[in-house]
Design an enzyme around this catalytic site. Structure first.
Site, PDB file in Angstrom:
ATOM      1  N   ARG A  54      15.183   5.861  -1.762  1.00  0.00           N
ATOM      2  CA  ARG A  54      13.740   5.624  -1.592  1.00  0.00           C
ATOM      3  C   ARG A  54      13.297   6.299  -0.289  1.00  0.00           C
ATOM      4  NH1 ARG A  54      11.145   0.060  -2.952  1.00  0.00           N
ATOM      5  NH2 ARG A  54       9.479   1.543  -3.461  1.00  0.00           N
TER       6      ARG A  54
ATOM      7  N   GLN B 122       3.955  -6.546  -7.190  1.00  0.00           N
ATOM      8  CA  GLN B 122       4.619  -7.280  -6.098  1.00  0.00           C
ATOM      9  C   GLN B 122       3.783  -8.467  -5.627  1.00  0.00           C
ATOM     10  OE1 GLN B 122       4.470  -3.949  -6.267  1.00  0.00           O
ATOM     11  NE2 GLN B 122       6.225  -2.969  -5.324  1.00  0.00           N
TER      12      GLN B 122
ATOM     13  N   ASP C 192       5.475   0.571   5.646  1.00  0.00           N
ATOM     14  CA  ASP C 192       6.781   1.174   5.326  1.00  0.00           C
ATOM     15  C   ASP C 192       7.161   2.258   6.319  1.00  0.00           C
ATOM     16  OD1 ASP C 192       5.760   0.042   2.614  1.00  0.00           O
ATOM     17  OD2 ASP C 192       7.921   0.301   2.429  1.00  0.00           O
TER      18      ASP C 192
ATOM     19  N   ASN D  12       1.827   2.416   3.475  1.00  0.00           N
ATOM     20  CA  ASN D  12       2.140   1.127   2.831  1.00  0.00           C
ATOM     21  C   ASN D  12       1.855   1.286   1.336  1.00  0.00           C
ATOM     22  OD1 ASN D  12       2.982  -1.664   3.198  1.00  0.00           O
ATOM     23  ND2 ASN D  12       0.932  -2.215   2.566  1.00  0.00           N
TER      24      ASN D  12
HETATM   25  O1  MRU Z   1       7.780  -0.597  -3.281  1.00  0.00           O
HETATM   26  P1  MRU Z   1       8.048  -1.766  -2.406  1.00  0.00           P
HETATM   27  O2  MRU Z   1       7.904  -3.083  -3.086  1.00  0.00           O
HETATM   28  O3  MRU Z   1       9.356  -1.636  -1.671  1.00  0.00           O
HETATM   29  O4  MRU Z   1       6.917  -1.661  -1.336  1.00  0.00           O
HETATM   30  C1  MRU Z   1       6.767  -2.653  -0.384  1.00  0.00           C
HETATM   31  C2  MRU Z   1       5.535  -2.503   0.397  1.00  0.00           C
HETATM   32  O5  MRU Z   1       4.786  -1.563   0.310  1.00  0.00           O
HETATM   33  C3  MRU Z   1       5.322  -3.516   1.409  1.00  0.00           C
HETATM   34  O6  MRU Z   1       3.980  -3.776   1.617  1.00  0.00           O
HETATM   35  C4  MRU Z   1       5.968  -2.857   2.600  1.00  0.00           C
HETATM   36  O7  MRU Z   1       7.341  -2.674   2.416  1.00  0.00           O
HETATM   37  C5  MRU Z   1       5.705  -3.429   3.836  1.00  0.00           C
HETATM   38  S1  MRU Z   1       6.520  -4.896   4.055  1.00  0.00           S
HETATM   39  C6  MRU Z   1       8.160  -4.526   3.945  1.00  0.00           C
END
Ligand code: MRU
Length: 368
Positions: free
Chosen positions: A94, A207, A248, A258
Site C-alpha cells: 500500500r 470504513q 495517511d 487521507n
Molecule cells: O484505506 P484505509 O482504510 O487504510 O484508509 C484509512 C484512512 O484513510 C484513515 O482515515 C487514515 O488511515 C488515517 S487514520 C489511520
C-alpha cells in the site's frame, strides 16, 4: 479499547507462542469479530494488501511485525538480504500511508551492524513491540491535545451537544489503540462532554459505516451514519461544529493525504467557517515532501470495490453488484487536502497550524 466490555488492541503477540501475531480481521466487522493469526511475512503482506488490517498506524505496526516474522524464517547465511526482500514485499502492498515504509526502515536500521541471527530476531520483535506501544501512546496524547478543542467548543455552546463530523476510520482499529480522530472524542466523552458524531459512510469500502460506527457504538458514544455527500448540507444548517479526520501522509508544508472524500469535506467546512482538523502521529509526516498534490503517491485500488458492496444477509457476509456488470469504475483510494483548508494539525506533541513554520516549532529536531 473495549469490545463487549473486554479490552482489546488491534494487533498483539500470541500469549503462548511469540511466533504468532494476532490481528482482528476487519473485513468481517461489524457483523463478526474474527481474530486471525499471522505466521509469515507473506501472510502479513496479504493482510495489509487485502485490508484485513488497514489504517495508517496499524499497517505500519503490522509491517513491523511482518519484518519480525520474516526474520524468524530468514536463512542465517543470507539474513540481511532476506530481510531487505521482505521489506520490499511489505512496502509495495500500500503506497500512500508513510507509516508502512517508516516501520520497515526502522526494522532494517535495528538489525544493521548486529551479527548474530538470533540477536537480530530478538531485536525485530522488541522493535515491533516498541513501535506498537509508541503508536498507542501517541494516540493517547493526541486525545489529550484534541480534547481542549472540543472543550472550548462545548463551553462556547454552554454545554450543548458538540457535533463532530469524521470521515473514514481513524479510530483504534486504524491504530493499535484509541485512534487519532477518535481519541479526542473518547477523551471528551469520558469527561461527560455532550457530543454526537456524524460518521461518513466512506464509500467504497465503508470504513465509516462499518468500523467507525461499530467502534463508537462499543464505547457508547452517540453517532449517526450519514451518506458521504450529506456533510455539506449539515454544515450549511449549523449541524456540524467541528470536523476531525486522520491522515495517511502529511507533507512538511501541512498538506494532508487521507481517505478519498476528505478534500470535499474540507472545502465544505472552509466555506461554512467550520474548524477542520487532521489528527495524526508524527510518524505520518513525510519530512521530504513539500507539495502534497504533486508528490504524494495515491493508491489506486480495484474497481470491484466500487462495483460491489458487502453486507450481512441471512447470517453471512455477501457481496452484491451495484453497477451495470460491465461498468468501468475508478478507485483512487486517497485524496490530498491542501494546507490552506486545514485549521490545525493535532499531533502527540500538541496542536499546530498546517504550515512549515508551525510544524517545525513543534518538531524542532527536523529543522534543517
Ligand atoms: O484505506 P484505509 O482504510 O487504510 O484508509 C484509512 C484512512 O484513510 C484513515 O482515515 C487514515 O488511515 C488515517 S487514520 C489511520
Amino acid at each position: 479499547m473495549k469490545v463487549k466490555g473486554k479490552d482489546f488492541r488491534s494487533i498483539w503477540v500470541d500469549e503462548n507462542d511469540d511466533r504468532i501475531i494476532k490481528i482482528i480481521d476487519q473485513r468481517h466487522l461489524p457483523h463478526e469479530f474474527v481474530i486471525e493469526e499471522l505466521t509469515s511475512v507473506r501472510e502479513a503482506a496479504r493482510a495489509i494488501r487485502d485490508m484485513h488490517v488497514r489504517g495508517a498506524g496499524l499497517i505500519g505496526v503490522t509491517a513491523a511485525y511482518g519484518m519480525y516474522l520474516a526474520a524468524l524464517s530468514a536463512p542465517a547465511d543470507d539474513f540481511d538480504a532476506a530481510l531487505a526482500a521482505a521489506g520490499d514485499i511489505l512496502i509495495e502492498t500500500r503506497p500512500t500511508a508513510i507509516n508502512l515504509s517508516w516501520a520497515v526502515q526502522k526494522q532494517l536500521e535495528t538489525v544493521r551492524g548486529v551479527s548474530s541471527p538470533p540477536d537480530k530476531i530478538a531485536l525485530t520483535l522488541e522493535t515491533a513491540g516498541k513501535i506498537a506501544r509508541q503508536d498507542a501512546a501517541f494516540s493517547q496524547s493526541i486525545g489529550t491535545h484534541g480534547l481542549k478543542i472540543i472543550e472550548k467548543i462545548s463551553e462556547a455552546k454552554n454545554g450543548e451537544t458538540v457535533n463532530i463530523l469524521t470521515h473514514c476510520n481513524a479510530g483504534w482499529l486504524a491504530f493499535v489503540d484509541y485512534g487519532t480522530a477518535t481519541a479526542p472524542i473518547y477523551a471528551a466523552f469520558s469527561r461527560g462532554i455532550k457530543l454526537h458524531v456524524w460518521v461518513d459512510e466512506t464509500r467504497p469500502w465503508n470504513q465509516g459505516s462499518r468500523l467507525t460506527a461499530w467502534e463508537l457504538g462499543e464505547q457508547g458514544v452517540p453517532y449517526s451514519v450519514i451518506p458521504d455527500n450529506l456533510g455539506g448540507h449539515l454544515m450549511q444548517h449549523g449541524m456540524v461544529d467541528l470536523v476531525i479526520v486522520g491522515a495517511d501522509r502529511t507533507t512538511i508544508t501541512g498538506d494532508v493525504a487521507n481517505k478519498t472524500g476528505t478534500y470535499l469535506k474540507a472545502l465544505a467546512a472552509h466555506d461554512n467557517h467550520i474548524p477542520f482538523y487532521a489528527a495524526f502521529p508524527s510518524t505520518t509526516f513525510d519530512w521530504n515532501r513539500e507539495d502534497g498534490i504533486g508528490e504524494i503517491p495515491i493508491e489506486e485500488r480495484s474497481a470491484d470495490e466500487v462495483k460491489y458492496t458487502r453486507g450481512w444477509y441471512r447470517g453471512e457476509i455477501i457481496e452484491v453488484l451495484v453497477t451495470p456488470a460491465n461498468a468501468r469504475a475508478v478507485n483512487y483510494s486517497f485524496d490530498v487536502t491542501p494546507a490552506r483548508l486545514i485549521t490545525g494539525l493535532i499531533t502527540e506533541r500538541g496542536v499546530c497550524r498546517a504550515d512549515r513554520e508551525s510544524i517545525l516549532d513543534l518538531f524542532p529536531e527536523r529543522k534543517p
